[in-house]
Design an enzyme around this catalytic site. Structure first.
Site, mmCIF file in Angstrom:
data_model
loop_
_atom_site.group_PDB
_atom_site.id
_atom_site.type_symbol
_atom_site.label_atom_id
_atom_site.label_comp_id
_atom_site.label_asym_id
_atom_site.label_seq_id
_atom_site.Cartn_x
_atom_site.Cartn_y
_atom_site.Cartn_z
ATOM 1 C CB ALA A 32 -1.180 -0.059 1.207
ATOM 2 C CB ALA A 35 4.743 10.248 -1.133
ATOM 3 C CG HIS A 37 5.831 3.005 1.665
ATOM 4 N ND1 HIS A 37 4.530 3.220 1.744
ATOM 5 C CD2 HIS A 37 6.298 2.324 2.778
ATOM 6 C CE1 HIS A 37 3.917 2.473 2.711
ATOM 7 N NE2 HIS A 37 5.038 2.221 3.456
ATOM 8 C CD GLN A 61 4.305 -6.048 11.112
ATOM 9 O OE1 GLN A 61 5.554 -6.725 10.697
ATOM 10 N NE2 GLN A 61 4.292 -4.800 11.281
ATOM 11 C CE LYS A 149 3.440 6.215 9.961
ATOM 12 N NZ LYS A 149 2.950 5.106 10.639
ATOM 13 C CB VAL A 176 6.948 11.465 3.643
ATOM 14 C CG1 VAL A 176 6.249 12.272 2.552
ATOM 15 C CG2 VAL A 176 8.329 11.336 3.517
ATOM 16 C CG MET A 184 2.109 11.038 3.581
ATOM 17 S SD MET A 184 2.662 10.769 1.958
ATOM 18 C CE MET A 184 2.313 12.466 1.381
ATOM 19 C CB SER A 185 -0.164 6.116 7.908
ATOM 20 O OG SER A 185 -0.506 4.704 8.363
ATOM 21 N NE ARG A 187 -2.790 -0.152 10.778
ATOM 22 C CZ ARG A 187 -1.420 -0.959 11.004
ATOM 23 N NH1 ARG A 187 -0.277 -0.220 11.084
ATOM 24 N NH2 ARG A 187 -1.436 -2.195 11.065
HETATM 25 O O1 PAF Z 1 7.066 -0.939 8.980
HETATM 26 C C1 PAF Z 1 6.479 -1.819 8.188
HETATM 27 O O2 PAF Z 1 5.838 -1.627 7.258
HETATM 28 C C2 PAF Z 1 6.579 -3.065 8.739
HETATM 29 O O3 PAF Z 1 6.419 -3.096 10.057
HETATM 30 C C3 PAF Z 1 7.844 -3.921 8.262
HETATM 31 C C4 PAF Z 1 9.141 -3.230 8.738
HETATM 32 C C5 PAF Z 1 7.837 -3.937 6.856
HETATM 33 C C6 PAF Z 1 7.673 -5.176 8.934
HETATM 34 O O4 PAF Z 1 6.889 -5.901 8.692
#
Ligand code: PAF
Length: 296
Positions: A32, A35, A37, A61, A149, A176, A184-185, A187
């Site tokens: 997903a 910017a 990433h 996680q 973040k 960012v 930015m997230s 979520r």
């Molecule tokens: O930050 C994330 O997107 C995740 O926690 C990671 C570091 C890719 C691990 O799954």
């Protein structure tokens, strides 16, 4: 751009790159992509000449009742974004490839993972550390770039990398933000238009604290209380708003004064979205420029 589904394909591609004298850069993500990433990929490209992006929604996680099932999955768009950003390849494994039948090993995390999100998401950082250790083992010696973040995640990964002597340089990249300051997230996609507009209180709360700190305020309570009050007006609930040591993440006493650098970190819920953000007071710029005194 290459596309790898199998762990060994990532391993061999990184080995080949190193044999050809190239430095490997790794950008672990859950997809997903936005910017923020793309900025991680750009940074990895500045530091390495063969950049592998990983796209994997890591089940270990997520806790019971969290958003694993509905976490946005946009692989086709992510691949296009990675190709445009100049990634050498994308690793997007199935869950069974990363956690094959019979696997049972986990990375046990320690004190860095205990406070803040560690209190509210038990097991989360163990899952993060485990999957990141797997990705580091596959990519081999490399530079890996993560966003600030997820500040606590970054520190947990730094700790793990140092403790396990992993041959990886871990780089943390500035958050960012959207034009109004919201971090930015992936979520943010869960927010309704009203919640999205209310979410502006998050960067404003951090900005107020940055400005108070810049004016010389060092009393923990005087920095925390206005931030909590502002967030309380919009959040469905507040998991935490805390000050902590930027390296160890040990929580600062609310009755004491903080030093010349302190992490102000928060996690709040707006509807079904749980959003996190932070600033390191004494280091980071305020998230919202020119916002002093804005009404909540
Ligand atoms: O930050 C994330 O997107 C995740 O926690 C990671 C570091 C890719 C691990 O799954």
């Amino acid at each position: 751009m290459e596309f790898w589904r199998q762990p060994n394909e990532l391993r061999h591609a990184c080995e080949r790159a190193r044999e050809a004298g190239r430095r490997v850069g790794l950008v672990p993500t859950m997809g997903a992509l936005h910017a923020g990433h793309l900025a991680l990929i750009a940074e990895a490209k500045r530091r390495a000449d063969f950049v592998a992006v990983t796209v994997f929604v890591n089940p270990t996680q997520f806790g019971a009742g969290e958003d694993l099932a509905r976490y946005p999955r946009t692989l086709d768009r992510d691949l296009a974004g990675c190709a445009e950003a100049g990634a050498a390849g994308v690793f997007a494994p199935e869950v069974a490839a990363m956690y094959p039948p019979g696997e049972e090993t986990r990375v046990r995390v320690g004190a860095t993972a205990a406070p803040l999100c560690g209190v509210h998401r038990p097991g989360h950082f163990e899952g993060v550390a485990t999957v990141v250790a797997k990705l580091f083992a596959l990519a081999g010696p490399c530079v890996a770039v993560f966003g600030r973040k997820d500040y606590q995640q970054l520190q947990v990964i730094r700790r793990m990398t140092a403790d396990l002597f992993l041959p990886v340089e871990v780089v943390g990249m500035k958050t960012v933000r959207e034009p109004d300051g919201l971090a930015m997230s992936s979520r943010n996609a869960y927010l309704s238009p009203e919640q999205r507009s209310a979410a502006r209180a998050i960067p404003l709360a951090l900005t107020d604290a940055c400005r108070a700190f810049a004016r010389g305020e060092r009393r923990a309570k005087a920095l925390l209380e206005p931030a909590r009050a502002r967030l309380a007006t919009v959040a469905s609930s507040i998991d935490y708003v805390d000050l902590a040591d930027p390296e160890t993440l040990a929580i600062q006493s609310e009755d004491a004064a903080i030093g010349e650098r302190a992490l102000l970190a928060l996690a709040v819920r707006l509807g079904t979205a749980r959003l996190i953000d932070n600033v390191v007071l004494g280091e980071d710029a305020p998230p919202v420029a020119g916002a002093a005194g804005e009404a909540g």
